[in-house]
Design a protein around this motif. Structure first.
Motif, PDB file in Angstrom:
ATOM      1  N   ARG A 180     -55.610 -40.039 -14.489  1.00  0.00           N
ATOM      2  CA  ARG A 180     -54.888 -39.925 -15.759  1.00  0.00           C
ATOM      3  C   ARG A 180     -53.469 -40.455 -15.504  1.00  0.00           C
ATOM      4  O   ARG A 180     -52.705 -39.870 -14.736  1.00  0.00           O
ATOM      5  CB  ARG A 180     -54.850 -38.443 -16.150  1.00  0.00           C
ATOM      6  CG  ARG A 180     -54.153 -38.132 -17.448  1.00  0.00           C
ATOM      7  CD  ARG A 180     -53.979 -36.641 -17.586  1.00  0.00           C
ATOM      8  NE  ARG A 180     -53.322 -36.084 -16.419  1.00  0.00           N
ATOM      9  CZ  ARG A 180     -53.613 -34.906 -15.854  1.00  0.00           C
ATOM     10  NH1 ARG A 180     -54.576 -34.147 -16.319  1.00  0.00           N
ATOM     11  NH2 ARG A 180     -52.950 -34.482 -14.799  1.00  0.00           N
ATOM     12  N   GLU A 182     -49.844 -40.870 -16.078  1.00  0.00           N
ATOM     13  CA  GLU A 182     -48.835 -40.074 -16.784  1.00  0.00           C
ATOM     14  C   GLU A 182     -47.564 -40.867 -17.045  1.00  0.00           C
ATOM     15  O   GLU A 182     -46.815 -40.580 -17.971  1.00  0.00           O
ATOM     16  CB  GLU A 182     -48.494 -38.827 -15.958  1.00  0.00           C
ATOM     17  CG  GLU A 182     -49.693 -37.906 -15.800  1.00  0.00           C
ATOM     18  CD  GLU A 182     -49.448 -36.791 -14.784  1.00  0.00           C
ATOM     19  OE1 GLU A 182     -50.041 -35.736 -14.946  1.00  0.00           O
ATOM     20  OE2 GLU A 182     -48.677 -37.006 -13.827  1.00  0.00           O
ATOM     21  N   ARG A 209     -54.817 -36.663 -10.734  1.00  0.00           N
ATOM     22  CA  ARG A 209     -56.241 -36.374 -10.776  1.00  0.00           C
ATOM     23  C   ARG A 209     -56.430 -35.160 -11.675  1.00  0.00           C
ATOM     24  O   ARG A 209     -55.878 -34.095 -11.412  1.00  0.00           O
ATOM     25  CB  ARG A 209     -56.757 -36.098  -9.366  1.00  0.00           C
ATOM     26  CG  ARG A 209     -58.227 -35.797  -9.394  1.00  0.00           C
ATOM     27  CD  ARG A 209     -58.849 -35.799  -8.037  1.00  0.00           C
ATOM     28  NE  ARG A 209     -60.070 -35.028  -8.119  1.00  0.00           N
ATOM     29  CZ  ARG A 209     -60.802 -34.667  -7.097  1.00  0.00           C
ATOM     30  NH1 ARG A 209     -60.434 -35.023  -5.876  1.00  0.00           N
ATOM     31  NH2 ARG A 209     -61.892 -33.968  -7.264  1.00  0.00           N
ATOM     32  N   ALA A 210     -57.175 -35.342 -12.727  1.00  0.00           N
ATOM     33  CA  ALA A 210     -57.290 -34.300 -13.744  1.00  0.00           C
ATOM     34  C   ALA A 210     -58.028 -33.074 -13.224  1.00  0.00           C
ATOM     35  O   ALA A 210     -58.954 -33.182 -12.431  1.00  0.00           O
ATOM     36  CB  ALA A 210     -58.029 -34.857 -14.953  1.00  0.00           C
ATOM     37  N   THR A 211     -57.557 -31.940 -13.661  1.00  0.00           N
ATOM     38  CA  THR A 211     -58.278 -30.686 -13.483  1.00  0.00           C
ATOM     39  C   THR A 211     -57.767 -29.740 -14.542  1.00  0.00           C
ATOM     40  O   THR A 211     -56.595 -29.789 -14.904  1.00  0.00           O
ATOM     41  CB  THR A 211     -58.095 -30.030 -12.096  1.00  0.00           C
ATOM     42  OG1 THR A 211     -57.720 -28.680 -12.289  1.00  0.00           O
ATOM     43  CG2 THR A 211     -57.064 -30.701 -11.265  1.00  0.00           C
ATOM     44  N   SER A 216     -50.572 -31.524 -17.053  1.00  0.00           N
ATOM     45  CA  SER A 216     -49.849 -32.788 -16.848  1.00  0.00           C
ATOM     46  C   SER A 216     -48.369 -32.533 -16.630  1.00  0.00           C
ATOM     47  O   SER A 216     -47.807 -31.603 -17.195  1.00  0.00           O
ATOM     48  CB  SER A 216     -49.959 -33.669 -18.096  1.00  0.00           C
ATOM     49  OG  SER A 216     -51.205 -34.231 -18.170  1.00  0.00           O
TER      50      SER A 216
END
Ligand SMILES: C[S@@+](CC[C@H](N)C(=O)[O-])C[C@H]1O[C@@H](n2cnc3c(N)ncnc32)[C@H](O)[C@@H]1O
Length: 234
Positions: A180, A182, A209-211, A216
């Motif tokens: 993702r 940003e 890395r998305a979680t 964010s």
């Protein structure tokens, strides 16, 4: 053509680059947003950072002084030796790895922070490196990339002479499909050259890395300075 380890060893031995330079302010502004406990959790490694193409370690040392356990990777033995010596003098938690980024495979799902600054390699190698870096991030980890924007080409500000090796936000974002993004920006800043202060352009990327557990970071740093003075590094 990509520069060799011998080329960089010669530059670190005979030139005035790298090891005496302060950390790059645009990199520091991003790194400061990612604290060492970013990925702390029962199943995630703690405080692990990776500096790819670390050179003489200006960012490795900056991170280690703030509590990160840093792995610095470069194919210049001269640069790494300077990093190692300084880290030992300050008793910092730094591991140096002499390796070619074309083949270096960082452990997957491991690092809370990965940094790539002013490493301008050929596009296929760059895309492969970014893909391996993305995989090496722990859940919630961040990748920060800073380097010459394409608009610096031919303006006498050093950097590669090959347009393909220059960065743009669009190029690098496209090479990070699994993260993702940003922040992806062309940033104007001021550098000090032999002929005085000059405007310079950098590309700054921060991607996560998305979680679900790790929100964010802000999409841009409205409060941070956009114009900085620092010494240019090729
Ligand atoms: C301009 S310097 C930047 C160093 C550091 N990131 C900094 O900002 O101070 C580029 C570095 O990338 C390293 N490098 C370039 N290509 C590499 C490769 N294929 N494998 C390992 N290191 C590489 C060089 O040895 C050099 O130290």
């Amino acid at each position: 053509m990509t520069d060799s380890a011998e080329f960089w060893d010669r530059r670190y031995t005979h030139g005035d680059i790298g090891w005496t330079l302060a950390p790059h302010p645009l990199a520091v502004a991003e790194l400061a947003l990612v604290p060492p406990d970013t990925c702390a959790g029962p199943n995630t490694p703690r405080r692990l950072a990776l500096d790819l193409g670390a050179g003489a370690g200006r960012h490795t040392l900056w991170l280690a002084r703030r509590g990160w356990r840093v792995t610095a990777v470069d194919f210049s033995a001269t640069a790494l030796e300077r990093t190692r010596r300084q880290a030992a003098a300050e008793e910092l938690d730094v591991t140096t790895v002499l390796a070619d980024l074309d083949s270096y495979e960082p452990r997957q799902d491991t690092f809370g922070l990965i940094l790539i600054t002013y490493v301008h390699i050929e596009p296929p190698q760059r895309a492969a490196l970014l893909a391996r870096a993305a995989k090496a991030l722990a859940p919630g980890g961040r990748l920060v990339v800073v380097g010459h924007h394409l608009d610096n080409l031919g303006r006498g500000l050093e950097g590669p002479s090959d347009a393909e090796r220059m960065f743009t936000p669009e190029r690098l974002s496209a090479e990070l499909p699994d993260l993702r993004v940003e922040r992806a920006e062309r940033v104007v800043h001021t550098v000090t050259t032999a002929s005085g202060e000059r405007e310079s352009y950098a590309t700054v990327i921060r991607a996560g890395r998305a979680t679900g557990d790790h929100p964010s970071l802000p999409p841009s740093e409205a409060g941070l300075p956009r114009h900085e003075t620092h010494q240019e590094i090729p």
